[in-house]
Design an enzyme around this catalytic site. Sequence first.
Site, PDB file in Angstrom:
ATOM      1  N   ASN A 101       0.824  -1.213   0.000  1.00 30.76           N
ATOM      2  CA  ASN A 101       0.000   0.000   0.000  1.00 30.76           C
ATOM      3  C   ASN A 101       0.851   1.252   0.000  1.00 30.76           C
ATOM      4  O   ASN A 101       1.961   1.266   0.531  1.00 30.76           O
ATOM      5  CB  ASN A 101      -0.913   0.015   1.229  1.00 30.76           C
ATOM      6  CG  ASN A 101      -1.872  -1.154   1.236  1.00 30.76           C
ATOM      7  OD1 ASN A 101      -2.030  -1.814   0.207  1.00 30.76           O
ATOM      8  ND2 ASN A 101      -2.484  -1.434   2.363  1.00 30.76           N
ATOM      9  N   HIS A 118       5.885  -0.356  -2.655  1.00 37.68           N
ATOM     10  CA  HIS A 118       5.420   0.406  -3.825  1.00 37.68           C
ATOM     11  C   HIS A 118       5.409   1.906  -3.596  1.00 37.68           C
ATOM     12  O   HIS A 118       4.705   2.633  -4.304  1.00 37.68           O
ATOM     13  CB  HIS A 118       4.019  -0.075  -4.241  1.00 37.68           C
ATOM     14  CG  HIS A 118       4.000  -1.482  -4.762  1.00 37.68           C
ATOM     15  ND1 HIS A 118       2.857  -2.254  -4.814  1.00 37.68           N
ATOM     16  CD2 HIS A 118       4.991  -2.249  -5.271  1.00 37.68           C
ATOM     17  CE1 HIS A 118       3.147  -3.444  -5.334  1.00 37.68           C
ATOM     18  NE2 HIS A 118       4.445  -3.469  -5.601  1.00 37.68           N
ATOM     19  N   CYS A 126      10.560  15.026  -8.939  1.00 35.47           N
ATOM     20  CA  CYS A 126      10.683  15.551 -10.293  1.00 35.47           C
ATOM     21  C   CYS A 126      11.308  14.477 -11.181  1.00 35.47           C
ATOM     22  O   CYS A 126      12.328  13.895 -10.821  1.00 35.47           O
ATOM     23  CB  CYS A 126      11.560  16.797 -10.259  1.00 35.47           C
ATOM     24  SG  CYS A 126      12.124  17.284 -11.901  1.00 35.47           S
ATOM     25  N   CYS A 129      15.083  16.004 -12.345  1.00 35.23           N
ATOM     26  CA  CYS A 129      16.224  16.219 -11.435  1.00 35.23           C
ATOM     27  C   CYS A 129      16.059  15.481 -10.110  1.00 35.23           C
ATOM     28  O   CYS A 129      16.903  15.619  -9.222  1.00 35.23           O
ATOM     29  CB  CYS A 129      16.458  17.715 -11.202  1.00 35.23           C
ATOM     30  SG  CYS A 129      15.231  18.472 -10.132  1.00 35.23           S
ATOM     31  N   CYS A 147       8.461  21.197 -11.632  1.00 35.71           N
ATOM     32  CA  CYS A 147       9.509  21.335 -10.615  1.00 35.71           C
ATOM     33  C   CYS A 147       9.976  22.788 -10.501  1.00 35.71           C
ATOM     34  O   CYS A 147      10.228  23.443 -11.509  1.00 35.71           O
ATOM     35  CB  CYS A 147      10.677  20.428 -11.015  1.00 35.71           C
ATOM     36  SG  CYS A 147      12.119  20.570  -9.962  1.00 35.71           S
ATOM     37  N   GLY A 187      -5.356  -9.090   3.199  1.00 34.75           N
ATOM     38  CA  GLY A 187      -6.052  -8.192   2.265  1.00 34.75           C
ATOM     39  C   GLY A 187      -5.320  -7.929   0.970  1.00 34.75           C
ATOM     40  O   GLY A 187      -5.280  -6.794   0.499  1.00 34.75           O
ATOM     41  N   GLU A 215     -12.119 -13.221   0.701  1.00 38.73           N
ATOM     42  CA  GLU A 215     -12.366 -14.269  -0.308  1.00 38.73           C
ATOM     43  C   GLU A 215     -11.065 -15.007  -0.614  1.00 38.73           C
ATOM     44  O   GLU A 215      -9.989 -14.565  -0.208  1.00 38.73           O
ATOM     45  CB  GLU A 215     -12.980 -13.668  -1.581  1.00 38.73           C
ATOM     46  CG  GLU A 215     -12.135 -12.605  -2.243  1.00 38.73           C
ATOM     47  CD  GLU A 215     -12.861 -11.865  -3.381  1.00 38.73           C
ATOM     48  OE1 GLU A 215     -14.087 -11.999  -3.538  1.00 38.73           O
ATOM     49  OE2 GLU A 215     -12.174 -11.141  -4.117  1.00 38.73           O
TER      50      GLU A 215
HETATM   51  C1  BV8 Z   1       8.364  -4.867 -12.293  1.00 40.52           C
HETATM   52  C2  BV8 Z   1       1.494   1.457  -6.631  1.00 40.52           C
HETATM   53  C3  BV8 Z   1      10.302  -5.121 -13.608  1.00 40.52           C
HETATM   54  C4  BV8 Z   1       0.934   2.643  -7.294  1.00 40.52           C
HETATM   55  C5  BV8 Z   1       1.107  -0.679  -7.716  1.00 40.52           C
HETATM   56  C6  BV8 Z   1       5.695 -11.914 -12.973  1.00 40.52           C
HETATM   57  C7  BV8 Z   1       4.543 -12.525 -13.430  1.00 40.52           C
HETATM   58  C8  BV8 Z   1       3.522 -11.764 -14.011  1.00 40.52           C
HETATM   59  C9  BV8 Z   1       3.648 -10.390 -14.146  1.00 40.52           C
HETATM   60  C10 BV8 Z   1       4.773  -9.788 -13.701  1.00 40.52           C
HETATM   61  C11 BV8 Z   1       5.786 -10.543 -13.126  1.00 40.52           C
HETATM   62  N1  BV8 Z   1       6.772  -9.682 -12.753  1.00 40.52           N
HETATM   63  C12 BV8 Z   1       6.416  -8.441 -13.086  1.00 40.52           C
HETATM   64  C13 BV8 Z   1       5.207  -8.459 -13.677  1.00 40.52           C
HETATM   65  C14 BV8 Z   1       4.498  -7.272 -14.186  1.00 40.52           C
HETATM   66  C15 BV8 Z   1       3.777  -6.486 -13.131  1.00 40.52           C
HETATM   67  C16 BV8 Z   1       2.702  -7.356 -12.523  1.00 40.52           C
HETATM   68  O1  BV8 Z   1       2.854  -7.944 -11.489  1.00 40.52           O
HETATM   69  N2  BV8 Z   1       1.561  -7.406 -13.187  1.00 40.52           N
HETATM   70  C17 BV8 Z   1       0.438  -8.237 -12.749  1.00 40.52           C
HETATM   71  C18 BV8 Z   1      -0.779  -7.334 -12.514  1.00 40.52           C
HETATM   72  C19 BV8 Z   1       0.191  -9.287 -13.767  1.00 40.52           C
HETATM   73  N3  BV8 Z   1       4.698  -5.991 -12.124  1.00 40.52           N
HETATM   74  C20 BV8 Z   1       5.355  -4.842 -12.262  1.00 40.52           C
HETATM   75  O2  BV8 Z   1       5.245  -4.159 -13.271  1.00 40.52           O
HETATM   76  C21 BV8 Z   1       6.303  -4.432 -11.139  1.00 40.52           C
HETATM   77  N4  BV8 Z   1       7.549  -4.019 -11.653  1.00 40.52           N
HETATM   78  O3  BV8 Z   1       8.120  -6.023 -12.371  1.00 40.52           O
HETATM   79  O4  BV8 Z   1       9.481  -4.298 -12.785  1.00 40.52           O
HETATM   80  C22 BV8 Z   1      11.516  -4.410 -14.020  1.00 40.52           C
HETATM   81  C23 BV8 Z   1      12.683  -5.127 -14.070  1.00 40.52           C
HETATM   82  C24 BV8 Z   1      13.844  -4.510 -14.469  1.00 40.52           C
HETATM   83  C25 BV8 Z   1      13.821  -3.175 -14.825  1.00 40.52           C
HETATM   84  C26 BV8 Z   1      12.658  -2.465 -14.766  1.00 40.52           C
HETATM   85  C27 BV8 Z   1      11.499  -3.094 -14.365  1.00 40.52           C
HETATM   86  C28 BV8 Z   1       5.775  -3.213 -10.391  1.00 40.52           C
HETATM   87  C29 BV8 Z   1       4.422  -3.417  -9.809  1.00 40.52           C
HETATM   88  C30 BV8 Z   1       3.996  -2.226  -8.950  1.00 40.52           C
HETATM   89  C31 BV8 Z   1       2.652  -1.756  -9.294  1.00 40.52           C
HETATM   90  N5  BV8 Z   1       2.214  -0.702  -8.369  1.00 40.52           N
HETATM   91  N6  BV8 Z   1       0.749   0.308  -6.946  1.00 40.52           N
HETATM   92  C32 BV8 Z   1      -0.444   3.018  -6.873  1.00 40.52           C
HETATM   93  O5  BV8 Z   1      -0.963   2.536  -5.884  1.00 40.52           O
HETATM   94  O6  BV8 Z   1      -0.975   3.882  -7.557  1.00 40.52           O
HETATM   95  S1  BV8 Z   1       0.085  -2.001  -7.927  1.00 40.52           S
HETATM   96  C33 BV8 Z   1      -1.416  -2.113  -7.168  1.00 40.52           C
HETATM   97  O7  BV8 Z   1      -1.569  -3.505  -6.948  1.00 40.52           O
HETATM   98  C34 BV8 Z   1      -1.692  -1.626  -5.792  1.00 40.52           C
HETATM   99  O8  BV8 Z   1      -1.267  -0.366  -5.537  1.00 40.52           O
HETATM  100  C35 BV8 Z   1      -1.080  -2.601  -4.867  1.00 40.52           C
HETATM  101  O9  BV8 Z   1       0.165  -2.101  -4.469  1.00 40.52           O
HETATM  102  C36 BV8 Z   1      -0.911  -3.828  -5.742  1.00 40.52           C
HETATM  103  C37 BV8 Z   1      -1.444  -5.084  -5.196  1.00 40.52           C
HETATM  104  O10 BV8 Z   1      -2.825  -5.035  -5.040  1.00 40.52           O
HETATM  105  P1  BV8 Z   1      -3.463  -5.501  -3.680  1.00 40.52           P
HETATM  106  O11 BV8 Z   1      -2.901  -4.671  -2.611  1.00 40.52           O
HETATM  107  O12 BV8 Z   1      -3.356  -6.952  -3.560  1.00 40.52           O
HETATM  108  O13 BV8 Z   1      -4.977  -5.051  -3.859  1.00 40.52           O
HETATM  109  P2  BV8 Z   1      -6.161  -5.751  -4.663  1.00 40.52           P
HETATM  110  O14 BV8 Z   1      -7.191  -4.709  -4.864  1.00 40.52           O
HETATM  111  O15 BV8 Z   1      -5.681  -6.488  -5.825  1.00 40.52           O
HETATM  112  O16 BV8 Z   1      -6.755  -6.836  -3.661  1.00 40.52           O
HETATM  113  C38 BV8 Z   1      -7.450  -6.481  -2.487  1.00 40.52           C
HETATM  114  C39 BV8 Z   1      -7.715  -7.733  -1.711  1.00 40.52           C
HETATM  115  O17 BV8 Z   1      -8.256  -7.373  -0.456  1.00 40.52           O
HETATM  116  C40 BV8 Z   1      -8.720  -8.681  -2.387  1.00 40.52           C
HETATM  117  O18 BV8 Z   1      -8.192  -9.990  -2.362  1.00 40.52           O
HETATM  118  C41 BV8 Z   1      -9.974  -8.572  -1.486  1.00 40.52           C
HETATM  119  O19 BV8 Z   1     -10.685  -9.780  -1.424  1.00 40.52           O
HETATM  120  C42 BV8 Z   1      -9.352  -8.230  -0.158  1.00 40.52           C
HETATM  121  N7  BV8 Z   1     -10.214  -7.503   0.795  1.00 40.52           N
HETATM  122  C43 BV8 Z   1     -11.121  -6.518   0.550  1.00 40.52           C
HETATM  123  N8  BV8 Z   1     -11.645  -6.052   1.676  1.00 40.52           N
HETATM  124  C44 BV8 Z   1     -11.059  -6.743   2.688  1.00 40.52           C
HETATM  125  C45 BV8 Z   1     -10.168  -7.676   2.135  1.00 40.52           C
HETATM  126  N9  BV8 Z   1      -9.446  -8.525   2.892  1.00 40.52           N
HETATM  127  C46 BV8 Z   1      -9.599  -8.443   4.229  1.00 40.52           C
HETATM  128  N10 BV8 Z   1     -10.435  -7.571   4.840  1.00 40.52           N
HETATM  129  C47 BV8 Z   1     -11.189  -6.715   4.115  1.00 40.52           C
HETATM  130  N11 BV8 Z   1     -12.021  -5.850   4.742  1.00 40.52           N
HETATM  131 ZN    ZN Z   2      13.411  19.109 -11.313  1.00 36.60          ZN
END
Ligand code: BV8
Ligand code: ZN
Length: 253
Positions: A101, A118, A126, A129, A147, A187, A215
Amino acid sequence: MEFSKEFIDRLSTAKSVVFFTGAGISAESGISTFRGKDGIWNKLRPEELANFNAFMKNPNMVWEWYQYRRKIINESLPNPGHYAIAQFEKYVEKVAVVTQNVDNLHGRAGSKTIYELHGNIERNFCIKCNTFYNSADYHFADEAPKCDKCGGLVRPDVVWFGEMLPQEVFAEAEKTAEWSDICFVVGTSAVVYPAAYIPINARKNGSYIVEINIESTELTSLADYSIFGKSGEILPLILDEVKENYRTRINPA
Ligand code: BV8
Ligand code: ZN
């Protein structure tokens, strides 16, 4: 709620506990999740907005999305789930939070050791820079700011899709989870990598994986124990067990 005997036994001897958290832990604070049945970004895929190309193509649209989320986060408070995790530190030797988060609610609840995989929505930088800016400085900015030093575009300090995670933070978080006795997975849909490797690798290293979610998820089949329910309700109950165990240890009579 009745917890399994195996889980209670593990809990009573655990010296190192890690909480791997996702958007679901903040749902009860009023912050929408990305995926899952109540996720409001189901229509608007986060992958399409949270990436550098989208920002370069339409900086104001992406900025507006972050400002909207910041407003909601600023108006929100940590919930009993965040507070229960922070309280664990009083009763267990080593406690760490590894969070996907960006909302800073673990910090606001008082957790001390937090690995933010994350980034944090309260900061910006920026793109030219690298000067850092506090998000509060841009409280009223409707458009992507420039910036002060170089005129470059200022973006949120979060990790977008296709971007590297902060390497040192990730390495430390991974090590801490691998050496933990219990790794709670709270979560999260556990579909975003490399973050999702944290509990997977922790399990390979012998940590006991406890999932808390409303879930089942990608991780459910791998978890040693799954508790289905809201984290804001389940975590305080687990904390009660820990407190009870602590009390009987200190005062066995
Ligand atoms: C990278 C920040 C490489 C910004 C976010 C391997 C396999 C497949 C794909 C990939 C892989 N490796 C990399 C990838 C690609 C990609 C990826 O994973 N894609 C997926 C979607 C297929 N990953 C990347 O691009 C990562 N970078 O790999 O770089 C690289 C290498 C060399 C050089 C350069 C680069 C970077 C990923 C970062 C993405 N950033 N967020 C922002 O927030 O704006 S992602 C986003 O999803 C969210 O912010 C969060 O951080 C993340 C995970 O989501 P969750 O937190 O799990 O949330 P979600 O809504 O999905 O689920 C909520 C859950 O809560 C549900 O299960 C629900 O049932 C439950 N829930 C609801 N209410 C409750 C509850 N549980 C309990 N109690 C409740 N009350
Ligand atoms: Zn700057």
